[in-house]
Design a protein around this motif. Structure first.
Motif, PDB file in Angstrom:
ATOM      1  N   ASP A  90       0.809  -1.219   0.000  1.00 38.36           N
ATOM      2  CA  ASP A  90       0.000   0.000   0.000  1.00 38.36           C
ATOM      3  C   ASP A  90       0.845   1.273   0.000  1.00 38.36           C
ATOM      4  OD1 ASP A  90       0.833  -0.404   2.596  1.00 38.36           O
ATOM      5  OD2 ASP A  90      -1.090   0.127   3.497  1.00 38.36           O
ATOM      6  N   GLU A  91       2.126   1.168   0.359  1.00 38.65           N
ATOM      7  CA  GLU A  91       2.989   2.344   0.282  1.00 38.65           C
ATOM      8  C   GLU A  91       3.243   2.736  -1.179  1.00 38.65           C
ATOM      9  OE1 GLU A  91       5.645  -1.239   0.188  1.00 38.65           O
ATOM     10  OE2 GLU A  91       3.949  -0.642   1.394  1.00 38.65           O
ATOM     11  N   LEU A  92       3.161   1.770  -2.091  1.00 39.13           N
ATOM     12  CA  LEU A  92       3.326   2.039  -3.521  1.00 39.13           C
ATOM     13  C   LEU A  92       1.993   2.230  -4.232  1.00 39.13           C
ATOM     14  CD1 LEU A  92       6.042  -0.628  -4.407  1.00 39.13           C
ATOM     15  CD2 LEU A  92       6.372   1.825  -4.146  1.00 39.13           C
ATOM     16  N   PHE A  93       1.005   1.459  -3.807  1.00 36.44           N
ATOM     17  CA  PHE A  93      -0.280   1.436  -4.496  1.00 36.44           C
ATOM     18  C   PHE A  93      -1.391   1.937  -3.586  1.00 36.44           C
ATOM     19  CE2 PHE A  93       2.367  -2.053  -6.124  1.00 36.44           C
ATOM     20  CZ  PHE A  93       2.611  -1.532  -7.381  1.00 36.44           C
ATOM     21  N   ALA A  94      -1.226   3.136  -3.075  1.00 35.37           N
ATOM     22  CA  ALA A  94      -2.196   3.731  -2.160  1.00 35.37           C
ATOM     23  C   ALA A  94      -3.517   3.973  -2.870  1.00 35.37           C
ATOM     24  CB  ALA A  94      -1.653   5.047  -1.618  1.00 35.37           C
ATOM     25  N   ALA A  95      -4.568   4.012  -2.091  1.00 37.06           N
ATOM     26  CA  ALA A  95      -5.911   4.237  -2.641  1.00 37.06           C
ATOM     27  C   ALA A  95      -6.026   5.600  -3.316  1.00 37.06           C
ATOM     28  CB  ALA A  95      -6.951   4.100  -1.528  1.00 37.06           C
ATOM     29  N   SER A  96      -5.088   6.486  -3.053  1.00 31.94           N
ATOM     30  CA  SER A  96      -5.123   7.807  -3.698  1.00 31.94           C
ATOM     31  C   SER A  96      -4.770   7.743  -5.183  1.00 31.94           C
ATOM     32  CB  SER A  96      -4.179   8.761  -2.977  1.00 31.94           C
ATOM     33  OG  SER A  96      -2.855   8.260  -3.044  1.00 31.94           O
ATOM     34  N   ASN A  97      -4.212   6.626  -5.613  1.00 29.32           N
ATOM     35  CA  ASN A  97      -3.933   6.437  -7.041  1.00 29.32           C
ATOM     36  C   ASN A  97      -5.240   6.225  -7.797  1.00 29.32           C
ATOM     37  OD1 ASN A  97      -1.056   6.554  -6.961  1.00 29.32           O
ATOM     38  ND2 ASN A  97      -1.038   4.510  -6.092  1.00 29.32           N
ATOM     39  N   ASP A  98      -5.190   6.405  -9.091  1.00 27.46           N
ATOM     40  CA  ASP A  98      -6.355   6.218  -9.957  1.00 27.46           C
ATOM     41  C   ASP A  98      -6.238   4.834 -10.601  1.00 27.46           C
ATOM     42  OD1 ASP A  98      -8.502   6.485 -11.651  1.00 27.46           O
ATOM     43  OD2 ASP A  98      -7.558   7.977 -12.948  1.00 27.46           O
ATOM     44  N   PHE A  99      -7.067   3.888 -10.144  1.00 25.55           N
ATOM     45  CA  PHE A  99      -7.007   2.507 -10.627  1.00 25.55           C
ATOM     46  C   PHE A  99      -8.111   2.238 -11.642  1.00 25.55           C
ATOM     47  CE2 PHE A  99      -4.818   2.241  -6.590  1.00 25.55           C
ATOM     48  CZ  PHE A  99      -3.797   1.342  -6.834  1.00 25.55           C
ATOM     49  N   THR A 100      -7.749   1.523 -12.702  1.00 28.20           N
ATOM     50  CA  THR A 100      -8.718   1.056 -13.693  1.00 28.20           C
ATOM     51  C   THR A 100      -8.424  -0.413 -13.962  1.00 28.20           C
ATOM     52  OG1 THR A 100      -8.844   3.233 -14.743  1.00 28.20           O
ATOM     53  CG2 THR A 100      -9.589   1.355 -16.044  1.00 28.20           C
ATOM     54  N   LEU A 101      -9.480  -1.221 -13.928  1.00 24.75           N
ATOM     55  CA  LEU A 101      -9.365  -2.638 -14.290  1.00 24.75           C
ATOM     56  C   LEU A 101      -9.665  -2.779 -15.768  1.00 24.75           C
ATOM     57  CD1 LEU A 101     -11.505  -4.271 -11.458  1.00 24.75           C
ATOM     58  CD2 LEU A 101      -9.035  -3.998 -11.505  1.00 24.75           C
ATOM     59  N   ILE A 102      -8.929  -3.660 -16.439  1.00 26.49           N
ATOM     60  CA  ILE A 102      -9.265  -4.001 -17.813  1.00 26.49           C
ATOM     61  C   ILE A 102      -9.306  -5.510 -17.934  1.00 26.49           C
ATOM     62  CG2 ILE A 102      -6.859  -3.840 -18.600  1.00 26.49           C
ATOM     63  CD1 ILE A 102      -8.025  -2.989 -21.358  1.00 26.49           C
ATOM     64  N   THR A 103     -10.348  -5.999 -18.577  1.00 30.67           N
ATOM     65  CA  THR A 103     -10.428  -7.399 -18.924  1.00 30.67           C
ATOM     66  C   THR A 103     -10.795  -7.476 -20.396  1.00 30.67           C
ATOM     67  OG1 THR A 103     -11.358  -9.563 -18.351  1.00 30.67           O
ATOM     68  CG2 THR A 103     -12.854  -7.694 -18.228  1.00 30.67           C
ATOM     69  N   VAL A 104     -10.195  -8.431 -21.085  1.00 31.21           N
ATOM     70  CA  VAL A 104     -10.415  -8.571 -22.522  1.00 31.21           C
ATOM     71  C   VAL A 104     -10.930  -9.971 -22.801  1.00 31.21           C
ATOM     72  CG1 VAL A 104      -9.373  -8.431 -24.811  1.00 31.21           C
ATOM     73  CG2 VAL A 104      -8.547  -6.935 -22.981  1.00 31.21           C
TER      74      VAL A 104
END
Length: 140
Positions: free
Chosen positions: A24-38
């Motif tokens: 979580d120190e690298l991937f904090a919730a403050s980042n903008d996350f998008t899931l992609i599935t193909v």
């Protein structure tokens, strides 16, 4: 940071998500996350036989089966992710989405294959690395 998480429902996706949750120190919730599935497209004859509406609903249902549990998992870790689902060549579409969406990072799981060309990584990961202009983090 804008992060694109490529998910396919495999155990390797679960390992990648565990990595995100554990760092979580690298991937904090403050980042903008998008899931992609193909989703792999239906063969043209099958699509013609069932019709575009049914084929499109099939792809939407299959994407929801993959992304639904991932969205729940991420919410438990304080991450509210957007979802994108596409139909076509996974490696190509992940790379194009990363570039078009101006993402800072693509994360995905990777696994070994016995085929010579995919000795270290899966074919989708190999294609993403070959075509993506955005940094890619593979989790094994």
């Amino acid at each position: 940071m804008k992060i694109l998480l490529a998910v396919d429902g495999s155990p390797y996706t679960k390992k990648m998500l565990a990595y995100v949750a554990a760092h979580d120190e690298l991937f904090a919730a403050s980042n903008d996350f998008t899931l992609i599935t193909v989703q792999t497209p239906l063969p043209p004859r099958a699509r013609a036989a069932v019709g575009a509406e049914i084929a499109n609903q099939y792809h939407a249902d299959e994407a929801a089966k993959i992304t639904g549990p991932v969205v729940k998992f991420l919410k438990r870790h304080g991450i509210d992710a957007k979802v994108v689902s596409k139909v076509g060549s996974a490696g190509e579409l992940i790379a194009k989405t990363a570039h078009a969406g101006k993402f800072d990072l693509v994360m995905m799981g990777s696994h070994g294959h016995s085929a010579l060309g995919n000795l270290v990584m899966g074919s989708v990961a190999t294609r993403v690395l070959a075509e993506c202009k955005v940094p890619v983090l593979l989790v094994r």
